[in-house]
Design an enzyme around this catalytic site. Structure first.
Site, PDB file in Angstrom:
ATOM      1  N   CYS A  33     -19.605  -6.547   3.345  1.00 24.87           N
ATOM      2  CA  CYS A  33     -18.926  -5.343   3.828  1.00 24.87           C
ATOM      3  C   CYS A  33     -17.624  -5.235   3.038  1.00 24.87           C
ATOM      4  CB  CYS A  33     -18.638  -5.480   5.319  1.00 24.87           C
ATOM      5  SG  CYS A  33     -17.652  -4.122   5.983  1.00 24.87           S
ATOM      6  N   CYS A  39       0.102   4.924   7.069  1.00 21.00           N
ATOM      7  CA  CYS A  39      -0.571   4.731   8.365  1.00 21.00           C
ATOM      8  C   CYS A  39       0.413   4.030   9.332  1.00 21.00           C
ATOM      9  CB  CYS A  39      -1.832   3.894   8.186  1.00 21.00           C
ATOM     10  SG  CYS A  39      -2.876   4.513   6.832  1.00 21.00           S
ATOM     11  N   ARG A  71     -18.088  -3.007  17.794  1.00 21.27           N
ATOM     12  CA  ARG A  71     -17.326  -4.227  17.516  1.00 21.27           C
ATOM     13  C   ARG A  71     -16.001  -4.247  18.266  1.00 21.27           C
ATOM     14  NH1 ARG A  71     -16.880  -4.579  11.979  1.00 21.27           N
ATOM     15  NH2 ARG A  71     -18.933  -5.478  11.997  1.00 21.27           N
ATOM     16  N   CYS A 111       0.828  -1.212   0.000  1.00 19.09           N
ATOM     17  CA  CYS A 111       0.000   0.000   0.000  1.00 19.09           C
ATOM     18  C   CYS A 111       0.863   1.263   0.000  1.00 19.09           C
ATOM     19  CB  CYS A 111      -0.919  -0.018   1.220  1.00 19.09           C
ATOM     20  SG  CYS A 111      -2.059   1.366   1.243  1.00 19.09           S
ATOM     21  N   CYS A 118       0.215   0.263  10.364  1.00 19.26           N
ATOM     22  CA  CYS A 118      -0.213  -0.759   9.401  1.00 19.26           C
ATOM     23  C   CYS A 118       0.933  -1.557   8.776  1.00 19.26           C
ATOM     24  CB  CYS A 118      -1.047  -0.114   8.304  1.00 19.26           C
ATOM     25  SG  CYS A 118      -1.747  -1.371   7.195  1.00 19.26           S
ATOM     26  N   CYS A 147     -16.531  -9.553   5.254  1.00 10.77           N
ATOM     27  CA  CYS A 147     -15.931  -8.230   5.022  1.00 10.77           C
ATOM     28  C   CYS A 147     -14.643  -8.382   4.210  1.00 10.77           C
ATOM     29  CB  CYS A 147     -15.640  -7.590   6.375  1.00 10.77           C
ATOM     30  SG  CYS A 147     -14.902  -5.970   6.206  1.00 10.77           S
ATOM     31  N   CYS A 188     -19.694   1.664   8.595  1.00 12.22           N
ATOM     32  CA  CYS A 188     -18.920   0.991   9.637  1.00 12.22           C
ATOM     33  C   CYS A 188     -17.694   1.870   9.860  1.00 12.22           C
ATOM     34  CB  CYS A 188     -18.522  -0.412   9.162  1.00 12.22           C
ATOM     35  SG  CYS A 188     -17.390  -1.232  10.296  1.00 12.22           S
TER      36      CYS A 188
HETATM   37  N1  SAM Z   1      -6.763   0.352   3.071  1.00  6.80           N
HETATM   38  C1  SAM Z   1      -8.052   0.622   3.543  1.00  6.80           C
HETATM   39  C2  SAM Z   1      -8.094   1.759   4.526  1.00  6.80           C
HETATM   40  O1  SAM Z   1      -7.109   2.063   5.145  1.00  6.80           O
HETATM   41  O2  SAM Z   1      -9.180   2.331   4.677  1.00  6.80           O
HETATM   42  C3  SAM Z   1      -8.752  -0.581   4.135  1.00  6.80           C
HETATM   43  C4  SAM Z   1      -8.002  -1.549   5.015  1.00  6.80           C
HETATM   44  S1  SAM Z   1      -7.332  -0.914   6.531  1.00  6.80           S
HETATM   45  C5  SAM Z   1      -6.221  -2.187   6.991  1.00  6.80           C
HETATM   46  C6  SAM Z   1      -8.695  -0.958   7.655  1.00  6.80           C
HETATM   47  C7  SAM Z   1      -8.469  -0.526   9.069  1.00  6.80           C
HETATM   48  O3  SAM Z   1      -7.782  -1.520   9.790  1.00  6.80           O
HETATM   49  C8  SAM Z   1      -7.652   0.718   9.316  1.00  6.80           C
HETATM   50  O4  SAM Z   1      -8.374   1.898   9.120  1.00  6.80           O
HETATM   51  C9  SAM Z   1      -7.283   0.569  10.772  1.00  6.80           C
HETATM   52  O5  SAM Z   1      -8.252   1.196  11.587  1.00  6.80           O
HETATM   53  C10 SAM Z   1      -7.319  -0.958  10.984  1.00  6.80           C
HETATM   54  N2  SAM Z   1      -5.943  -1.461  11.265  1.00  6.80           N
HETATM   55  C11 SAM Z   1      -4.944  -1.595  10.384  1.00  6.80           C
HETATM   56  N3  SAM Z   1      -3.815  -2.045  10.986  1.00  6.80           N
HETATM   57  C12 SAM Z   1      -4.122  -2.206  12.298  1.00  6.80           C
HETATM   58  C13 SAM Z   1      -3.388  -2.635  13.440  1.00  6.80           C
HETATM   59  N4  SAM Z   1      -2.093  -2.950  13.361  1.00  6.80           N
HETATM   60  N5  SAM Z   1      -4.013  -2.677  14.632  1.00  6.80           N
HETATM   61  C14 SAM Z   1      -5.313  -2.330  14.722  1.00  6.80           C
HETATM   62  N6  SAM Z   1      -6.057  -1.925  13.677  1.00  6.80           N
HETATM   63  C15 SAM Z   1      -5.482  -1.848  12.484  1.00  6.80           C
HETATM   64  C1  DTB Z   2     -11.425  -2.621  11.330  1.00  9.56           C
HETATM   65  O1  DTB Z   2     -11.770  -1.602  11.968  1.00  9.56           O
HETATM   66  N1  DTB Z   2     -10.609  -3.559  11.783  1.00  9.56           N
HETATM   67  C2  DTB Z   2     -10.372  -4.559  10.799  1.00  9.56           C
HETATM   68  C3  DTB Z   2     -11.355  -4.152   9.672  1.00  9.56           C
HETATM   69  N2  DTB Z   2     -11.843  -2.895  10.123  1.00  9.56           N
HETATM   70  C4  DTB Z   2     -10.912  -4.111   8.284  1.00  9.56           C
HETATM   71  C5  DTB Z   2      -8.941  -4.664  10.393  1.00  9.56           C
HETATM   72  C6  DTB Z   2      -8.001  -4.949  11.526  1.00  9.56           C
HETATM   73  C7  DTB Z   2      -6.655  -5.124  10.941  1.00  9.56           C
HETATM   74  C8  DTB Z   2      -5.638  -5.564  11.943  1.00  9.56           C
HETATM   75  C9  DTB Z   2      -4.283  -5.695  11.342  1.00  9.56           C
HETATM   76  C10 DTB Z   2      -4.161  -6.737  10.273  1.00  9.56           C
HETATM   77  O2  DTB Z   2      -4.645  -7.874  10.445  1.00  9.56           O
HETATM   78  O3  DTB Z   2      -3.510  -6.455   9.253  1.00  9.56           O
HETATM   79 FE1  SF4 Z   3      -2.891   1.206   3.365  1.00 13.14          FE
HETATM   80 FE2  SF4 Z   3      -2.835   0.053   5.727  1.00 13.14          FE
HETATM   81 FE3  SF4 Z   3      -3.305   2.650   5.582  1.00 13.14          FE
HETATM   82 FE4  SF4 Z   3      -5.180   0.912   4.686  1.00 13.14          FE
HETATM   83  S1  SF4 Z   3      -4.468   1.159   6.796  1.00 13.14           S
HETATM   84  S2  SF4 Z   3      -4.458   2.769   3.678  1.00 13.14           S
HETATM   85  S3  SF4 Z   3      -3.844  -0.720   3.946  1.00 13.14           S
HETATM   86  S4  SF4 Z   3      -1.404   1.610   4.989  1.00 13.14           S
END
Ligand code: SAM
Ligand code: DTB
Ligand code: SF4
Length: 344
Positions: free
Chosen positions: A159, A88, A291, A84, A91, A128, A219
């Site tokens: 979702c 963030c 959730r 990506c 992430c 989802c 959501c």
């Molecule tokens: N890329 C898209 C976005 O950022 O909207 C969709 C996928 S993203 C992984 C969805 C959500 O997962 C993020 O907004 C964040 O709130 C959650 N998330 C990602 N990494 C995480 C982590 N290490 N711990 C907890 N939540 C996480």
């Molecule tokens: C959300 O709020 N939590 C989920 C879902 N929406 C997409 C994602 C959690 C991701 C946790 C880190 C991972 O597994 O990569």
């Molecule tokens: Fe990309 Fe992760 Fe940020 Fe979603 S949360 S935009 S997958 S870096």
């Protein structure tokens, strides 16, 4: 004698005060006409309540609006993993951080449908699909629309979480049969810039407006344990609770710390503070599904049980979230049996 009479009078009057507080908060929670119905200070005051009082308020609100023994179950699938462009700080899928996550292409339709069938067989009611995109390009969206339509045809709620949506994309998702779109605010506006710089809070609010405007369920939640203050946790909840229509589903994620990401090594959040956040979300958003999302794998079942008492009524079910682990389905099944929780 006199002393004990005074003491019981005090206890009685305290319980009257606490009941009237609950009533006032219930009224505030149900006040759909007012925007900014919750100030950050109001929510901080909830966090500061003695734990039992906070839990009692949260249970009271929860029971007034939901079956307290029913928990909605969603299963996640990462349909496009890693690589990506965004930054963030939490992430593991951001290309710029050195984590164990490899970049993979978009999954094939048949593989997605097989995963959806397995989720359905395991009792999930919602499926989802998540993609590691800043937002979908039109050529990426087309195959995802097909996935959504076919998963819906299997009798599952759908979702998707695909990042920022451009004009016209929410309409296409709606037409494909999407029930929910996940797009998180992640944290309070004043802490946001410490976590993400490649897109703004306003960008996120615009995507949420696009989703709302086509009547897809929203959501939207965030992550706690990123080093934010209690005020900032309350600030995130105020943003969500003060929306014209609060989100139907509010994921509260506990940061899953992944080596290689900037937030790895952040001081761990006290588990009771996590439970308080769930309770405050329940009280401020009485009609939303709250959730208990990322973070359950490392969470003692006693803390999870407290989260359910505090009003959490949805979880992710299945061994994997997107790239990180989640409890085994059998472990969750046992926990639900122990607590007398029914899946919905
Ligand atoms: N890329 C898209 C976005 O950022 O909207 C969709 C996928 S993203 C992984 C969805 C959500 O997962 C993020 O907004 C964040 O709130 C959650 N998330 C990602 N990494 C995480 C982590 N290490 N711990 C907890 N939540 C996480
Ligand atoms: C959300 O709020 N939590 C989920 C879902 N929406 C997409 C994602 C959690 C991701 C946790 C880190 C991972 O597994 O990569
Ligand atoms: Fe990309 Fe992760 Fe940020 Fe979603 S949360 S935009 S997958 S870096």
């Amino acid at each position: 004698m006199l002393e004990s009479a005074t003491k019981s009078a005090t206890v009685a009057s305290e319980s009257v005060i606490s009941t009237s507080h609950i009533k006032a908060n219930l009224a505030k929670s149900c006040d759909t006409a007012t925007v900014n119905r919750w100030s950050v200070a109001d929510i901080v005051a909830l966090f500061e309540l003695p734990f039992s009082d906070l839990m009692h308020q949260a249970q009271t609100v929860h029971r007034a609006n939901f079956d307290p023994n029913a928990v909605q179950v969603s299963t996640l699938l990462s349909i496009k993993t890693g690589g990506c462009s965004e930054d963030c700080g939490y992430c593991p899928q951001a290309a710029r951080y050195h984590t164990d996550v490899e970049s993979e292409p978009l999954m094939q339709l048949d593989d997605v449908l097989a995963a959806a069938q397995e989720a359905k067989d395991n009792g999930a009611s919602r499926f989802c699909m998540g993609a590691a995109w800043r937002g979908p390009k039109q050529r990426d969206l087309e195959p995802v629309l097909k996935m959504i339509a076919e998963v819906k045809a299997m009798g599952l709620e759908t979702c998707a979480t695909l990042g920022m949506l451009k004009e016209g994309q929410a309409e296409q998702l709606k037409d494909a049969g999407l029930d929910y779109y996940n797009h998180n605010l992640d944290t309070a506006p004043e802490f946001y810039g410490d976590v993400i710089t490649t897109r703004t809070y306003q960008d996120r609010l615009e995507t949420l407006d696009r989703v709302r405007s086509v009547d897809i369920n929203v959501c939207c939640g965030g992550i706690i344990g990123m080093g934010e203050s209690r005020n900032q946790r309350a600030g995130l909840l105020a943003q969500l609770a003060n929306m014209e229509r609060p989100p139907e589903s509010v994921p509260i994620n506990l940061l899953t710390q992944v080596e290689g990401t900037p937030l790895h090594g952040t001081e761990e959040l006290d588990p009771i503070e996590f439970v308080r956040t769930i309770a405050a979300a329940r009280i401020t958003m009485p009609n939303s599904f709250v959730r208990l999302s990322a973070g359950r794998q490392s969470m003692h079942e006693g803390i999870q049980a407290l989260c359910f008492i505090a009003g959490a009524n949805s979880i992710f079910y299945g061994e994997k979230l997107l790239t990180t682990g989640n409890p085994e389905a059998a472990t969750d099944k046992k926990l639900f049996e122990k607590l007398g929780i029914n899946k919905i």
